[in-house]
Write a protein that holds these residues in place. Structure first.
Motif, PDB file in Angstrom:
ATOM      1  N   ALA A 153       0.820  -1.209   0.000  1.00  0.00           N
ATOM      2  CA  ALA A 153       0.000   0.000   0.000  1.00  0.00           C
ATOM      3  C   ALA A 153       0.856   1.262   0.000  1.00  0.00           C
ATOM      4  CB  ALA A 153      -0.915   0.004   1.223  1.00  0.00           C
ATOM      5  N   THR A 154       0.288   2.319  -0.552  1.00  0.00           N
ATOM      6  CA  THR A 154       0.881   3.667  -0.502  1.00  0.00           C
ATOM      7  C   THR A 154      -0.268   4.684  -0.460  1.00  0.00           C
ATOM      8  OG1 THR A 154       0.854   3.942  -2.908  1.00  0.00           O
ATOM      9  CG2 THR A 154       2.892   3.057  -1.957  1.00  0.00           C
ATOM     10  N   ALA A 155       0.084   5.952  -0.370  1.00  0.00           N
ATOM     11  CA  ALA A 155      -0.920   7.021  -0.498  1.00  0.00           C
ATOM     12  C   ALA A 155      -0.330   8.152  -1.325  1.00  0.00           C
ATOM     13  CB  ALA A 155      -1.323   7.534   0.867  1.00  0.00           C
ATOM     14  N   TYR A 169      -2.354  -3.869  -5.481  1.00  0.00           N
ATOM     15  CA  TYR A 169      -1.650  -2.670  -5.023  1.00  0.00           C
ATOM     16  C   TYR A 169      -2.691  -1.674  -4.548  1.00  0.00           C
ATOM     17  CZ  TYR A 169       1.090   1.704  -5.404  1.00  0.00           C
ATOM     18  OH  TYR A 169       1.694   2.914  -5.168  1.00  0.00           O
ATOM     19  N   ARG A 170      -2.534  -1.232  -3.319  1.00  0.00           N
ATOM     20  CA  ARG A 170      -3.472  -0.243  -2.768  1.00  0.00           C
ATOM     21  C   ARG A 170      -2.841   1.144  -2.889  1.00  0.00           C
ATOM     22  NH1 ARG A 170      -4.260   1.753   2.960  1.00  0.00           N
ATOM     23  NH2 ARG A 170      -6.256   2.848   2.879  1.00  0.00           N
ATOM     24  N   LEU A 210      -3.176   2.795 -13.689  1.00  0.00           N
ATOM     25  CA  LEU A 210      -4.075   1.658 -13.473  1.00  0.00           C
ATOM     26  C   LEU A 210      -3.986   0.674 -14.632  1.00  0.00           C
ATOM     27  CD1 LEU A 210      -7.269   3.371 -11.956  1.00  0.00           C
ATOM     28  CD2 LEU A 210      -5.296   2.438 -10.757  1.00  0.00           C
ATOM     29  N   ASP A 211      -3.919   1.195 -15.845  1.00  0.00           N
ATOM     30  CA  ASP A 211      -3.789   0.302 -17.007  1.00  0.00           C
ATOM     31  C   ASP A 211      -2.516  -0.521 -16.907  1.00  0.00           C
ATOM     32  OD1 ASP A 211      -6.165   1.031 -18.145  1.00  0.00           O
ATOM     33  OD2 ASP A 211      -5.288   2.512 -19.517  1.00  0.00           O
ATOM     34  N   SER A 212      -1.436   0.150 -16.524  1.00  0.00           N
ATOM     35  CA  SER A 212      -0.162  -0.550 -16.432  1.00  0.00           C
ATOM     36  C   SER A 212      -0.217  -1.625 -15.338  1.00  0.00           C
ATOM     37  CB  SER A 212       0.949   0.462 -16.147  1.00  0.00           C
ATOM     38  OG  SER A 212       2.145  -0.201 -15.892  1.00  0.00           O
ATOM     39  N   LEU A 213      -0.832  -1.303 -14.211  1.00  0.00           N
ATOM     40  CA  LEU A 213      -0.973  -2.314 -13.150  1.00  0.00           C
ATOM     41  C   LEU A 213      -1.735  -3.516 -13.687  1.00  0.00           C
ATOM     42  CD1 LEU A 213      -1.827   0.099 -10.185  1.00  0.00           C
ATOM     43  CD2 LEU A 213       0.188  -1.389 -10.305  1.00  0.00           C
ATOM     44  N   GLU A 247      -2.084  -4.465 -16.769  1.00  0.00           N
ATOM     45  CA  GLU A 247      -1.274  -5.205 -17.756  1.00  0.00           C
ATOM     46  C   GLU A 247      -0.265  -6.132 -17.073  1.00  0.00           C
ATOM     47  OE1 GLU A 247       0.404  -2.066 -20.112  1.00  0.00           O
ATOM     48  OE2 GLU A 247      -1.634  -1.521 -20.812  1.00  0.00           O
ATOM     49  N   HIS A 248       0.151  -5.741 -15.873  1.00  0.00           N
ATOM     50  CA  HIS A 248       1.105  -6.574 -15.128  1.00  0.00           C
ATOM     51  C   HIS A 248       0.406  -7.540 -14.183  1.00  0.00           C
ATOM     52  CE1 HIS A 248       3.865  -3.451 -16.606  1.00  0.00           C
ATOM     53  NE2 HIS A 248       4.791  -4.392 -16.496  1.00  0.00           N
ATOM     54  N   GLY A 249      -0.890  -7.650 -14.302  1.00  0.00           N
ATOM     55  CA  GLY A 249      -1.632  -8.618 -13.490  1.00  0.00           C
ATOM     56  C   GLY A 249      -1.801  -8.196 -12.033  1.00  0.00           C
ATOM     57  N   ILE A 250      -1.706  -6.891 -11.783  1.00  0.00           N
ATOM     58  CA  ILE A 250      -1.829  -6.387 -10.405  1.00  0.00           C
ATOM     59  C   ILE A 250      -3.167  -5.645 -10.274  1.00  0.00           C
ATOM     60  CG2 ILE A 250      -0.807  -4.861  -8.668  1.00  0.00           C
ATOM     61  CD1 ILE A 250       1.890  -5.312 -10.314  1.00  0.00           C
ATOM     62  N   ARG A 251      -3.984  -6.078  -9.313  1.00  0.00           N
ATOM     63  CA  ARG A 251      -5.315  -5.478  -9.169  1.00  0.00           C
ATOM     64  C   ARG A 251      -5.270  -4.219  -8.320  1.00  0.00           C
ATOM     65  NH1 ARG A 251      -8.194 -10.848  -7.347  1.00  0.00           N
ATOM     66  NH2 ARG A 251      -6.029 -11.432  -7.045  1.00  0.00           N
TER      67      ARG A 251
END
Ligand code: FCB
Length: 492
Positions: free
Chosen positions: A27-29, A88-89, A117-120, A122-126
């Motif tokens: 997580a991050t902010a 990824y939060r 978000l698109d890149s996440l 594409e890398h299989g990360i929700r």
């Protein structure tokens, strides 16, 4: 480098394994990592104003540059990919996408998040997206901030815009992060932005944040009927100093009402607790709660986010005097505990992290199990958990830059184990997010506290994997709790 396995590890026959489908994330902010505070059409937020006010943050640190994630986001997605996390939060910066908090969107800001978000994906990360992690557009604060009902209405419009713009890219929509901090720490105790010391305003902020949550969920569902929605609360696990003392039990009740039930009451049970209203009657008559509000606030949720770091120990203060306030929050300012004058927050036995927070993994198990008992149909996610420790980089025999953060590895191992114990006890916990992907701007503590799995050098922004990152990568790829010693690069 790592020390011997502990007794518990040796004693347990097989390493703990999590259910298939359990989600591992970090997580991050936004304000803590993005930087680029005056770039790309971003407007000012209360944290820009606060951090630029002399004396508000340690060493006068600001989020102006932070981890420069705004420019380095592609590299950070690579790190997430290497970590092998499934989710990824992150949070959206409201002043980046809607600089004034109302009115037109900033297309550059929206594009930034779309690409990320698109890149996440594409890398299989929700992506688990939080709409509000404390960076209120300054213009809304100038109009009264969270003490003003209009801010809740503006938030709902912002949420609607984001649902339209980002739509299906988002896996879970989280309305607020820790409204406890936004209200009490920002409006009563002055240690967080906007730095006000107005107890009555803090209670109004509690209600308007709750209202913002309900209105936003409704707006998101109107735009995306199948959206998965959530809120993240930092629920306090509170111990009485003397378990046999009725007075201490009452102290627990009081703090539980303010810290926990002020949010779970309206959000999950449909009402503010009577004892909260009674305890704070000297401060406010709660007339800001209007007819119909409670109905709006109580929305069905797909998951409840829980942030857990430490526990709280209280004692009823008898005979007056100034109560001790080792409550884990910066104590430089006024008390965040609105309406409470006779409760002491006692220091707890160690070990502690660099924040001075006590390390009590069993508290995590209890919190999750208690929540599950109280709200049996509601899936849970640990949306933050982690530890600040100051560990310096070294160069290893192979010439690699390393950070040996064994205390963080232990903290994570013990807390993930505690989550596993809660799952064993029947709690419906679906996900765990380590705070944080990387070192970042720790609010009033500036850059002095490092929570990252990845070290960030300031001001160059150079990223270095700590041993905890190697350890977490193993956990994420296997779903089985690695040993403390499994915190070495995979190629060794
Ligand atoms: C939580 C915040 C998060 C981070 C951690 C250490 O209260 O949500 O942004 O600062 O504490």
């Amino acid at each position: 480098m790592m020390s011997e396995p502990t007794e518990t590890q040796v004693a347990s026959s097989a390493p703990r394994t999590f259910p298939t489908g359990f989600v591992w994330g970090t997580a991050t902010a936004a304000y803590q990592i993005e930087g680029a505070a005056r770039e790309g059409g971003r407007g000012p937020s209360i944290w820009d104003t606060f951090s630029h006010t002399p004396g508000r943050t340690q060493d006068g640190d600001t989020g102006d540059a932070a981890c420069d994630h705004y420019h380095r986001w592609a590299e950070d997605v690579e790190h997430l990919t290497r970590l092998g996390v499934g989710a990824y939060r992150l949070s959206l910066s409201w002043p980046r996408v809607q600089p004034g908090g109302r009115g037109p969107l900033n297309p550059e800001g929206v594009t930034f998040y779309r690409r990320l978000l698109d890149s996440l994906r594409e890398h299989g990360i929700r992506p688990y997206v939080t709409l509000y992690h404390w960076d209120l557009p300054q213009e809304l604060e100038d109009a009264g901030g969270w003490a003003n009902r209009e801010t809740a209405l503006a938030f709902a419009e912002y949420a609607r815009h984001m649902a339209r713009e980002l739509g299906e890219r988002v896996e879970v929509w989280t309305t607020l992060n820790e409204p406890f901090c936004s209200s009490y720490l920002g409006y009563a105790s002055e240690v967080h932005a906007p730095g006000r010391t107005e107890p009555a305003a803090a209670l109004a902020a509690v209600h308007h944040l709750n209202l913002a949550h309900g209105l936003a969920i409704r707006a998101i569902r109107e735009e995306i009927p199948g959206a998965r929605t959530s809120v993240t609360l930092n629920l306090h696990l509170i111990h009485p100093a003397d378990p046999a003392s009725p007075a201490d039990a009452d102290a627990v009740r009081q703090i539980d009402a303010l810290a926990n039930r002020a949010f779970t009451g309206p959000m999950l049970d449909g009402a503010y607790p009577d004892d909260l209203l009674a305890d704070t009657a000297q401060v406010s008559d709660w007339s800001f709660v209007r007819e119909g509000d409670l109905e709006v606030i109580r929305q069905p949720l797909d998951v409840l986010g829980v942030n857990y770091y430490f526990t709280t120990l209280v004692r009823k203060l008898v005979g007056g005097g100034t109560p001790e306030r080792a409550d884990g929050h910066k104590t430089a300012g006024a008390s965040p505990w609105v309406g409470v004058t006779d409760v002491e927050f006692l220091p707890q036995p160690g070990p502690h992290t660099e924040m001075g927070w006590n390390i009590e993994p069993a508290g995590m198990t209890r919190l999750l199990v208690d929540l599950h008992r109280r709200y049996p149909g509601l899936p849970l996610a640990v949306t933050e958990n982690g530890a600040a420790f100051a560990d310096e980089p070294v160069v290893d025999a192979a010439g690699r830059r390393r950070v040996h953060d064994e205390r963080r590895v232990r903290y994570l191992r013990d807390h993930v184990d505690a989550v596993g114990a809660a799952v064993d006890a029947g709690a419906d916990v679906r996900a765990y997010f380590a705070w944080s992907l990387m070192d970042n701007f720790e609010w009033a503590y500036g850059y002095s506290k490092r929570f990252g799995l990845i070290r960030v050098e300031y001001p160059t922004g150079e990223r270095t994997w700590k041993d905890s990152a190697y350890w977490y990568a193993r956990l994420a790829s296997t779903g089985t709790l690695p040993a403390i010693a499994d915190a070495e690069p995979l190629d060794t």
